[in-house]
Scaffold this active site. Structure first.
Site, PDB file in Angstrom:
ATOM      1  N   ARG A  60      -2.361   0.117  -9.975  1.00 41.34           N
ATOM      2  CA  ARG A  60      -2.728  -1.830  -9.405  1.00 41.34           C
ATOM      3  C   ARG A  60      -3.648  -2.304 -10.829  1.00 41.34           C
ATOM      4  NH1 ARG A  60      -7.698  -1.724  -7.234  1.00 41.34           N
ATOM      5  NH2 ARG A  60      -7.161  -0.473  -5.417  1.00 41.34           N
ATOM      6  N   TYR A 116       5.259 -28.379  -2.338  1.00 45.67           N
ATOM      7  CA  TYR A 116       6.511 -26.993  -2.280  1.00 45.67           C
ATOM      8  C   TYR A 116       5.890 -26.876  -0.868  1.00 45.67           C
ATOM      9  CZ  TYR A 116       8.261 -22.594  -1.470  1.00 45.67           C
ATOM     10  OH  TYR A 116       9.061 -21.220  -1.444  1.00 45.67           O
ATOM     11  N   ASP A 150       1.859 -26.739 -10.502  1.00 35.85           N
ATOM     12  CA  ASP A 150       3.097 -25.658  -9.895  1.00 35.85           C
ATOM     13  C   ASP A 150       4.322 -25.838 -10.525  1.00 35.85           C
ATOM     14  OD1 ASP A 150       5.384 -24.874  -8.984  1.00 35.85           O
ATOM     15  OD2 ASP A 150       5.121 -24.862  -6.221  1.00 35.85           O
ATOM     16  N   LYS A 209      12.318 -18.176  -9.536  1.00 39.73           N
ATOM     17  CA  LYS A 209      13.106 -19.373 -10.337  1.00 39.73           C
ATOM     18  C   LYS A 209      14.269 -18.545 -11.244  1.00 39.73           C
ATOM     19  CE  LYS A 209      12.057 -20.104  -5.747  1.00 39.73           C
ATOM     20  NZ  LYS A 209      11.090 -21.207  -5.769  1.00 39.73           N
TER      21      LYS A 209
HETATM   22  C1  LIG Z   1      10.152 -20.963  -4.682  1.00 37.33           C
HETATM   23  C2  LIG Z   1       8.867 -21.527  -4.645  1.00 37.33           C
HETATM   24  C3  LIG Z   1       7.846 -21.935  -4.760  1.00 37.33           C
HETATM   25  C4  LIG Z   1       7.754 -20.066  -4.065  1.00 37.33           C
HETATM   26  O1  LIG Z   1       7.890 -19.184  -5.186  1.00 37.33           O
HETATM   27  P1  LIG Z   1       7.910 -17.674  -3.903  1.00 37.33           P
HETATM   28  O2  LIG Z   1       8.763 -17.109  -5.076  1.00 37.33           O
HETATM   29  O3  LIG Z   1       9.419 -18.044  -3.371  1.00 37.33           O
HETATM   30  O4  LIG Z   1       7.223 -17.596  -3.060  1.00 37.33           O
HETATM   31  C5  LIG Z   1       6.954 -21.922  -5.464  1.00 37.33           C
HETATM   32  N1  LIG Z   1       6.601 -23.458  -5.680  1.00 37.33           N
HETATM   33  C6  LIG Z   1       7.732 -24.097  -6.053  1.00 37.33           C
HETATM   34  C7  LIG Z   1       8.062 -25.016  -6.603  1.00 37.33           C
HETATM   35  C8  LIG Z   1       8.941 -23.339  -5.732  1.00 37.33           C
HETATM   36  O5  LIG Z   1      10.117 -23.922  -5.579  1.00 37.33           O
END
Ligand SMILES: *Cc1c(COP(=O)(O)O)cnc(C)c1O
Length: 402
Positions: free
Chosen positions: A66, A120, A192, A217
């Site tokens: 872990r 988001y 973020d 992403k």
């Molecule tokens: C997609 C996204 C997330 C979340 O990511 P996941 O891996 O899909 O949980 C968070 N912030 C932004 C700006 C996003 O576009």
């Protein structure tokens, strides 16, 4: 723990940095790509060794599955090296897991969170759901607030969560001004940074305490794994680590491997995503049927001047607003596209188009537009082919709108 300065790579270009980051010889054993080390149990030679290893700091030491293996450490270390001034990084099984863990590391019952209104949507759901249930209140703020955030900071304000540019609508926030106001009042800042990545916005160097990415992403880059990360500023890592360990957060070495593999090409991919997206955004801005293009590098997008001041470039995601028309006319545009998939997420090599309805999720600000809107993820296809596809789509929209 490693820092970017330790790596000595601060002056080198983004392409060079992503190729070399995190590839420590003791983890790669001379293999080019850090291999997949899978583990749950780690065996010890004796009771004494087992006790001693458990009592010591387990960072970057095999202890139990872990806590990770060199595969996860290598990717986390690489992300730290890409953030000048950062202390360390932890990985999460998704971007949402990274956001929720970072907020849980910072907030306690009775605290107030200031959350940008263009966040988001799942971040809003967390604030209005779990955080509320555990006694944390949230105030949403206008993404263009800048230094005015100081007026919202009250005695219980513990954290400010930013996202810049904002999801769906791409308002650019004045992160340095918000960070300055937060620091003056001892408030923790989180960002973020999924859209820009540290290559286009080095968040820790701009004073942010915790910078978060949905590595799903651009880091993974191929739409085939879920991954998140939080990178902490100096002195901020221990709280994040303790909360992550208590929550049992863990990323599989296979997914970490995919993240590390994607990272090596992230700089060249971002260049191409950014260049094509800007060309397409500029083209769209002059087309009949398009009321407005929401792209941080285009004048008219809120915070464009801040973007020009603070960012090293643009990535490949933006939106545009149609001139009139309804849901069905918008669907006529999107449904017939040949090169754009219809689906959530973004940052992979392929282009995507989704309908967006930001007015439904705003509470501190109103979002008004001339018609329905579309978000585009511009992939690595040739921009002229994507433009031809969108050109036909706009013709379908105009015909459907009447
Ligand atoms: C997609 C996204 C997330 C979340 O990511 P996941 O891996 O899909 O949980 C968070 N912030 C932004 C700006 C996003 O576009």
């Amino acid at each position: 723990m490693s820092s970017a300065s330790e790596g000595g790579n601060g002056d080198r270009g983004a392409g060079t940095r992503v190729v070399g980051a995190g590839r420590r010889p003791e983890w790669t054993q001379g293999i080019v790509n850090p291999p997949v080390w899978r583990a749950s149990t780690i065996l010890y030679d004796s009771v004494a060794e087992l006790r001693q290893r458990g009592a010591a700091d387990t960072h970057h030491k095999l202890f139990y599955g872990r806590r990770g293996t060199p595969t996860q450490w290598s990717l986390a270390d690489a992300l730290t090296q890409l953030e000048p001034g950062a202390e360390a990084t932890l990985l999460y099984p998704s971007g949402v897991a990274a956001i929720s863990t970072a907020l849980l590391a910072v907030l306690s019952p009775g605290d107030e969170l200031l959350l940008v209104d263009s966040a988001y949507d799942p971040t809003r759901l967390l604030a209005n759901g779990l955080l509320k249930r555990f006694g944390v209140t949230t105030r949403f703020y206008d993404p263009t607030i800048g230094a005015g955030i100081a007026e919202l900071i009250g005695p219980n304000t513990r954290a400010i969560f930013m996202e810049s540019p904002g999801s769906l609508t791409f308002e650019v926030q004045d992160v340095p001004a918000i960070v300055a106001a937060a620091k003056a009042r001892g408030v923790t800042t989180l960002l973020d940074n999924t859209w820009a990545t540290p290559l286009l916005f080095p968040a820790i160097a701009k004073g942010v305490d915790y910078t978060i990415m949905a590595c799903t992403k651009y880091v993974v880059g191929h739409s085939d794994a879920m991954l998140g990360s939080v990178t902490a500023a100096p002195g901020k890592y221990a709280a994040l680590r303790d909360t992550s360990y208590q929550l049992g957060q863990h990323v599989s070495p296979d997914d970490a491997f995919l993240g590390a593999r994607g990272l090596r090409t992230m700089a060249v991919r971002l260049d191409r995503h950014g260049e094509s997206a800007l060309a397409i955004a500029r083209w769209l801005a002059g087309q009949p049927g398009v009321a407005k293009v929401l792209h941080p590098a285009l004048a008219g997008t809120p915070g464009h001047e801040i973007f020009a001041r603070d960012f090293l470039g643009a990535s490949g995601l933006f939106s545009f607003v149609l001139d009139g028309g309804d849901d069905a006319a918008r669907a006529a545009l999107i449904d017939g596209l040949e090169l754009f998939g219809i689906g959530y997420s973004w940052g992979g090599y392929e282009s995507l188009a989704v309908p967006i309805d930001p007015q439904r999720i705003r509470t501190a600000t109103r979002w008004e537009a001339a018609g329905p809107a579309v978000r585009l993820q511009i992939g690595l296809e040739d921009a002229r082919d994507l433009i031809a596809d969108l050109d036909a789509g706009l013709a379908r929209f105009r015909a459907a709108r009447g």
